[in-house]
Motif scaffolding. Structure first.
Motif, PDB file in Angstrom:
ATOM      1  N   GLY B  43       0.839  -1.196   0.000  1.00  0.00           N
ATOM      2  CA  GLY B  43       0.000   0.000   0.000  1.00  0.00           C
ATOM      3  C   GLY B  43       0.866   1.234   0.000  1.00  0.00           C
ATOM      4  N   PRO B  44       0.275   2.374  -0.339  1.00  0.00           N
ATOM      5  CA  PRO B  44       1.059   3.606  -0.393  1.00  0.00           C
ATOM      6  C   PRO B  44       1.444   4.080   1.009  1.00  0.00           C
ATOM      7  CG  PRO B  44      -1.256   4.076  -0.771  1.00  0.00           C
ATOM      8  CD  PRO B  44      -1.137   2.595  -0.676  1.00  0.00           C
ATOM      9  N   SER B  45       2.313   5.043   1.058  1.00  0.00           N
ATOM     10  CA  SER B  45       2.785   5.588   2.331  1.00  0.00           C
ATOM     11  C   SER B  45       1.611   6.088   3.173  1.00  0.00           C
ATOM     12  CB  SER B  45       3.740   6.739   2.040  1.00  0.00           C
ATOM     13  OG  SER B  45       4.343   7.148   3.224  1.00  0.00           O
ATOM     14  N   GLY B  46       1.656   5.736   4.457  1.00  0.00           N
ATOM     15  CA  GLY B  46       0.640   6.230   5.374  1.00  0.00           C
ATOM     16  C   GLY B  46      -0.650   5.438   5.372  1.00  0.00           C
ATOM     17  N   CYS B  47      -0.689   4.288   4.699  1.00  0.00           N
ATOM     18  CA  CYS B  47      -1.942   3.541   4.630  1.00  0.00           C
ATOM     19  C   CYS B  47      -2.125   2.622   5.833  1.00  0.00           C
ATOM     20  CB  CYS B  47      -2.011   2.733   3.341  1.00  0.00           C
ATOM     21  SG  CYS B  47      -0.872   1.360   3.325  1.00  0.00           S
ATOM     22  N   GLY B  48      -1.156   2.578   6.741  1.00  0.00           N
ATOM     23  CA  GLY B  48      -1.340   1.797   7.962  1.00  0.00           C
ATOM     24  C   GLY B  48      -0.591   0.481   8.018  1.00  0.00           C
ATOM     25  N   LYS B  49       0.363   0.268   7.105  1.00  0.00           N
ATOM     26  CA  LYS B  49       1.090  -1.002   7.077  1.00  0.00           C
ATOM     27  C   LYS B  49       1.902  -1.214   8.347  1.00  0.00           C
ATOM     28  CE  LYS B  49       3.409   0.243   3.392  1.00  0.00           C
ATOM     29  NZ  LYS B  49       2.954   1.605   3.101  1.00  0.00           N
ATOM     30  N   THR B  50       2.706  -0.200   8.694  1.00  0.00           N
ATOM     31  CA  THR B  50       3.540  -0.329   9.883  1.00  0.00           C
ATOM     32  C   THR B  50       2.679  -0.485  11.127  1.00  0.00           C
ATOM     33  OG1 THR B  50       5.289   0.957   8.864  1.00  0.00           O
ATOM     34  CG2 THR B  50       5.326   0.811  11.252  1.00  0.00           C
ATOM     35  N   THR B  51       1.606   0.271  11.186  1.00  0.00           N
ATOM     36  CA  THR B  51       0.708   0.182  12.329  1.00  0.00           C
ATOM     37  C   THR B  51       0.201  -1.247  12.494  1.00  0.00           C
ATOM     38  OG1 THR B  51       0.042   2.451  11.899  1.00  0.00           O
ATOM     39  CG2 THR B  51      -1.366   1.169  13.364  1.00  0.00           C
ATOM     40  N   LEU B  52      -0.186  -1.849  11.395  1.00  0.00           N
ATOM     41  CA  LEU B  52      -0.700  -3.216  11.449  1.00  0.00           C
ATOM     42  C   LEU B  52       0.380  -4.177  11.949  1.00  0.00           C
ATOM     43  CD1 LEU B  52      -3.425  -4.334  10.804  1.00  0.00           C
ATOM     44  CD2 LEU B  52      -2.653  -4.895   8.507  1.00  0.00           C
ATOM     45  N   LEU B  53       1.600  -3.973  11.466  1.00  0.00           N
ATOM     46  CA  LEU B  53       2.716  -4.821  11.882  1.00  0.00           C
ATOM     47  C   LEU B  53       2.981  -4.663  13.375  1.00  0.00           C
ATOM     48  CD1 LEU B  53       4.009  -6.449   9.696  1.00  0.00           C
ATOM     49  CD2 LEU B  53       5.989  -4.955   9.766  1.00  0.00           C
ATOM     50  N   ARG B  54       2.930  -3.429  13.838  1.00  0.00           N
ATOM     51  CA  ARG B  54       3.202  -3.172  15.258  1.00  0.00           C
ATOM     52  C   ARG B  54       2.096  -3.719  16.147  1.00  0.00           C
ATOM     53  NH1 ARG B  54       7.337   0.226  16.141  1.00  0.00           N
ATOM     54  NH2 ARG B  54       6.522   0.899  18.136  1.00  0.00           N
ATOM     55  N   ILE B  55       0.898  -3.792  15.592  1.00  0.00           N
ATOM     56  CA  ILE B  55      -0.201  -4.403  16.354  1.00  0.00           C
ATOM     57  C   ILE B  55       0.057  -5.904  16.495  1.00  0.00           C
ATOM     58  CG2 ILE B  55      -2.643  -5.052  16.227  1.00  0.00           C
ATOM     59  CD1 ILE B  55      -3.145  -2.236  15.020  1.00  0.00           C
ATOM     60  N   ILE B  56       0.483  -6.536  15.400  1.00  0.00           N
ATOM     61  CA  ILE B  56       0.746  -7.979  15.456  1.00  0.00           C
ATOM     62  C   ILE B  56       1.894  -8.279  16.418  1.00  0.00           C
ATOM     63  CG2 ILE B  56       1.421 -10.006  14.102  1.00  0.00           C
ATOM     64  CD1 ILE B  56       0.207  -8.526  11.644  1.00  0.00           C
ATOM     65  N   HIS B 199       5.956  -1.017  -0.129  1.00  0.00           N
ATOM     66  CA  HIS B 199       5.119  -0.232  -1.039  1.00  0.00           C
ATOM     67  C   HIS B 199       5.605  -0.417  -2.472  1.00  0.00           C
ATOM     68  CE1 HIS B 199       7.888   3.089   0.529  1.00  0.00           C
ATOM     69  NE2 HIS B 199       8.307   2.811  -0.661  1.00  0.00           N
ATOM     70  N   ASP B 200       6.441  -1.459  -2.643  1.00  0.00           N
ATOM     71  CA  ASP B 200       6.950  -1.772  -3.964  1.00  0.00           C
ATOM     72  C   ASP B 200       6.150  -2.949  -4.516  1.00  0.00           C
ATOM     73  OD1 ASP B 200       8.296  -2.822  -6.098  1.00  0.00           O
ATOM     74  OD2 ASP B 200      10.283  -2.732  -5.173  1.00  0.00           O
ATOM     75  N   GLN B 201       5.326  -2.682  -5.536  1.00  0.00           N
ATOM     76  CA  GLN B 201       4.409  -3.715  -6.015  1.00  0.00           C
ATOM     77  C   GLN B 201       5.128  -4.900  -6.648  1.00  0.00           C
ATOM     78  OE1 GLN B 201       3.012  -3.109  -9.754  1.00  0.00           O
ATOM     79  NE2 GLN B 201       3.257  -0.887  -9.789  1.00  0.00           N
ATOM     80  N   GLU B 202       6.256  -4.634  -7.322  1.00  0.00           N
ATOM     81  CA  GLU B 202       6.976  -5.757  -7.921  1.00  0.00           C
ATOM     82  C   GLU B 202       7.450  -6.716  -6.851  1.00  0.00           C
ATOM     83  OE1 GLU B 202      10.189  -4.689 -10.501  1.00  0.00           O
ATOM     84  OE2 GLU B 202       8.935  -3.235 -11.554  1.00  0.00           O
ATOM     85  N   GLU B 203       7.937  -6.125  -5.744  1.00  0.00           N
ATOM     86  CA  GLU B 203       8.412  -6.930  -4.633  1.00  0.00           C
ATOM     87  C   GLU B 203       7.267  -7.785  -4.084  1.00  0.00           C
ATOM     88  OE1 GLU B 203      11.194  -4.933  -2.049  1.00  0.00           O
ATOM     89  OE2 GLU B 203       9.819  -5.333  -0.403  1.00  0.00           O
ATOM     90  N   ALA B 204       6.122  -7.147  -3.912  1.00  0.00           N
ATOM     91  CA  ALA B 204       4.970  -7.867  -3.377  1.00  0.00           C
ATOM     92  C   ALA B 204       4.567  -9.006  -4.302  1.00  0.00           C
ATOM     93  CB  ALA B 204       3.802  -6.897  -3.184  1.00  0.00           C
ATOM     94  N   LEU B 205       4.499  -8.710  -5.599  1.00  0.00           N
ATOM     95  CA  LEU B 205       4.029  -9.720  -6.544  1.00  0.00           C
ATOM     96  C   LEU B 205       5.029 -10.864  -6.684  1.00  0.00           C
ATOM     97  CD1 LEU B 205       2.530  -7.414  -9.313  1.00  0.00           C
ATOM     98  CD2 LEU B 205       1.323  -8.604  -7.482  1.00  0.00           C
TER      99      LEU B 205
END
Ligand SMILES: Nc1ncnc2c1ncn2[C@@H]1O[C@H](COP(=O)(O)OP(=O)(O)OP(=O)(O)O)[C@@H](O)[C@H]1O
Ligand SMILES: [Mg+2]
Lengths: 289, 361
Positions: B43-56, B199-205
């Motif tokens: 997801g783009p910057s600020g979409c909550g990825k890190t937050t989700l990780l820190r919750i886990i 936030h790198d789609q190629e990496e994700a895919l």
């Protein structure tokens, strides 16, 4: 970043040129008096005509003089330890606190610096005295029948000095703790460490640069705090600054006073060196990012 | 570690998190990760990825919802008791400890004796090909090496879940590819359920078994890389993952899974519609550049060549449509592919009928 336009040699010359005024001030007002002090101390008689190491021999073989030196160094150690024990939690709290609380903490820590030493010291006399705030409170509560002796005691002096020197401890600690990456504590926790392990294995070692700086400053300030030492310590306790003052001013024995200064200076430098060696021994990493 | 206890699953059950200031960082996220899977949070910057990780990981207590690892709800557990390994974006190696001590840190916290710790740290360092550097300090290592150490340190505690926060963002392109392969190899070997934030789609895919696409704290789509790429469920996913041309239009006729659209740029197009549409709805049609081709008959829509970009294996032409929009079309470069001149009038059309995707505007 390095700039391709300026060769390293140029940078150095440029820097030295700018530092010259400071170097001059330093030489005239610090090195020269120190040299003169040293010159003076190398005389055996009070009017500085006979060369010799007599003053040093006199100090180092005189149990009274040595006890004054010992008491002064011990006083510094006690004040420094108290400042560290009280100051570290304040610095740590500052790091965790929200913006508003941080401002309040800084203000409280800086407050002693904004009032004159004399005023602060007299405040402590009012607090610690026989009819002072603590004694009258305890008496009115019926906890004690005769006033406690706090003024003119080592304990009272240590507390008063610790309060006066607290900013010198807390400010470097706040800087050092603030520079520790908060992810490190999280990393430690995720690896299974509890709060205490994280504190002793990660936070404390990484705050060591601040601890060393704070201890050095506090120590140097505490052992030379002429006014507080004299007023809160009273006539019973003699420390190096007052001893020196008596020799120079009252007894007019300038060479002996000079020798005391030099010995005091060397002792302090030795202790400061000890601090930083201990710090480095703990494998501390000042510019960790 | 290889062939250790069977990998644990991870379930995020309606996770919502609101920060003290009122920011809604993640909202109602449901994620069901099977044991041993690699999941990318994209997801783009600020979409909550890190937050989700820190919750886990347990650094943040979520406002609502549950985190379930294996069969256990772990919400009440502090981070040090969750057995979740995390590799931080800045690596967060302990700067005052040697590489070997860094890797052995988690074992020390578990009361493992010094000799065993050393041996284990050495084994892990060899696994990440850094066996000779155990005595160094972190700052004496390059970025890529620090990254490997961080990985070895996280793996040392045999975590049930491994979390990686933008692990490759700071590496240059070649090193990044090496590390992606390396991480995937280690993950397969250890069989650890892994979440990679990127936030790198190629990496994700390329790395993930399944990809969770996030936007503004919401889960847009969760599926395999091909599902995400070929069958995007939302306009956001379609445009964020891969490149997509966006064309505005109006629905002429709608069926249950598709629709026919009148484009503002002229011409009609038929495409899939993930969400039901009705006639005369305003829509956005997405078409990937590789799904367009030049046609010589009267089908498709007309435009004029704006620019030709020879990008190595592919050739991209930018085409200005009649309504002023520009559209990219990319072709594999074969022997007879020629660059077209700017200003030439051309007609382009989708390669097939199902390739366009239609979303409500
Ligand atoms: N401690 C915090 N207090 C308040 N708001 C926060 C805090 N941390 C993050 N946010 C907000 O929550 C949202 C999500 O942040 P988060 O760090 O999870 O984003 P991200 O997806 O990791 O972004 P990036 O790719 O830039 O790292 C952002 O809007 C951010 O401003
Ligand atoms: Mg982030």
């Amino acid at each position: 970043m390095k700039s391709a336009a300026i060769a390293p040699g140029d940078v150095t010359r440029y820097g030295l040129g700018l530092a010259a005024p400071l170097a001059l001030v330093f030489a005239v007002f610090f090195i020269a008096p120190l040299a003169q002090l040293f010159y003076l101390s190398l005389h055996n008689d009070a009017v500085a005509t006979v060369w010799g190491l007599g003053q040093y021999v006199k100090f180092l073989t005189d149990p009274f003089s040595l006890s004054v030196l010992g008491a002064t160094l011990l006083l510094g150690a006690e004040v420094t330890l108290l400042c560290l024990v009280l100051g570290y939690p304040i610095a740590w709290l500052h790091q965790r606190a929200g913006h508003w609380l941080q401002t309040v903490i800084i203000l409280i820590v800086l407050l002693p610096l904004l009032t004159s030493v004399v005023v602060r010291t007299f405040a402590w006399i009012v607090i610690l005295g026989r009819q002072g705030i603590i004694n009258s409170t305890l008496q009115s509560l019926g906890l004690i029948s005769t006033p406690l002796r706090m003024l003119y005691t080592q304990g009272g002096l240590v507390v008063a000095l610790a309060q006066v020197q607290m900013p010198l401890m807390v400010l470097p600690l706040i800087t050092a703790i603030g520079r520790i990456d908060t992810n490190l504590a999280d990393a430690s926790a995720s690896l299974g460490a509890g709060h205490w392990r994280t504190f002793f294995r990660v936070i404390l070692p990484l705050s060591m640069p601040g601890i060393i700086a704070g201890c050095t400053l506090t120590y140097a300030a505490a052992i030379t705090a002429f006014i507080t030492q004299s007023l809160v310590g009273g006539g019973q306790m003699l420390f190096m600054p007052m001893y020196l003052y008596q020799q120079a001013s009252t007894l007019q024995n300038w060479p002996f006073a000079a020798a005391i200064s030099i010995i005091f200076l060397v002792a302090v430098l030795a202790i400061v060196a000890l601090f930083s060696t201990l710090g480095r021994r703990a494998r501390i990493n000042g510019d960790a990012t | 570690m290889a062939g250790g206890a069977e990998a644990k699953s991870l379930v995020l059950d309606r996770i919502t998190h609101r920060f003290a200031g009122g920011t809604l960082a993640v909202s109602d996220i449901n994620l069901d990760v099977k044991g041993g899977e690699i999941i990318a949070l994209l997801g783009p910057s600020g979409c909550g990825k890190t937050t989700l990780l820190r919750i886990i990981a347990g650094f943040i207590g979520q406002s609502e919802g549950r985190v379930i690892i294996g069969k256990d709800v772990v919400d009440a557990l502090p981070p040090n008791r969750r057995a979740v390994g995390i590799v931080f974006q800045n690596y967060a190696l302990f700067p005052h400890l040697t590489i070997s001590e860094n890797v052995g840190y988690g074992l020390a916290a578990r009361g493992v004796d010094k000799a065993t710790r050393r041996g284990e740290a050495q084994r892990l360092l060899e696994m990440v090909q850094l066996g000779a550097l155990g005595a160094r300090l972190p700052r004496q290592l390059s970025g890529g090496q620090q990254q490997r150490v961080a990985l070895a340190r996280a793996l040392a505690i045999k975590p049930s879940i491994l979390l990686l926060d933008e692990p490759f963002a700071a590496l240059d392109k070649n090193l990044r590819l090496d590390m992606q392969i390396e991480v995937k190899r280690l993950q397969r070997m250890a069989g650890i359920t892994t979440l990679i934030v990127t936030h790198d789609q190629e990496e994700a895919l390329s790395m993930a078994d399944r990809v969770a696409v996030l936007s503004h704290g919401q889960l847009e789509q969760f599926g395999t890389p091909s599902e995400i790429y070929d069958n995007p469920q939302t306009l956001f996913v379609n445009t964020f993952v891969g490149t997509a041309n966006r064309m505005k239009g109006t629905v002429i006729a709608a069926g249950p899974t598709g629709a026919r659209v009148q484009l503002e740029a002229g011409g009609e197009i038929i495409g899939r519609a993930p969400k039901p549409l009705r006639a005369s709805d305003k829509v956005v049609v997405c078409l990937r550049p590789e799904h367009l081709h030049f046609v010589s008959d009267e089908s498709g829509f007309a435009g004029e060549i704006g620019m030709a970009l020879p990008l190595g294996a592919t050739v991209v032409h930018e085409i200005r449509m009649r309504d002023g929009q520009s559209i990219k079309i990319s072709q594999a470069r074969t022997g007879d592919t020629s660059l077209r001149d700017a200003g030439a009038t051309v007609r382009i059309a989708p390669l097939g009928p199902g390739l366009a995707t239609i979303f409500p505007e």
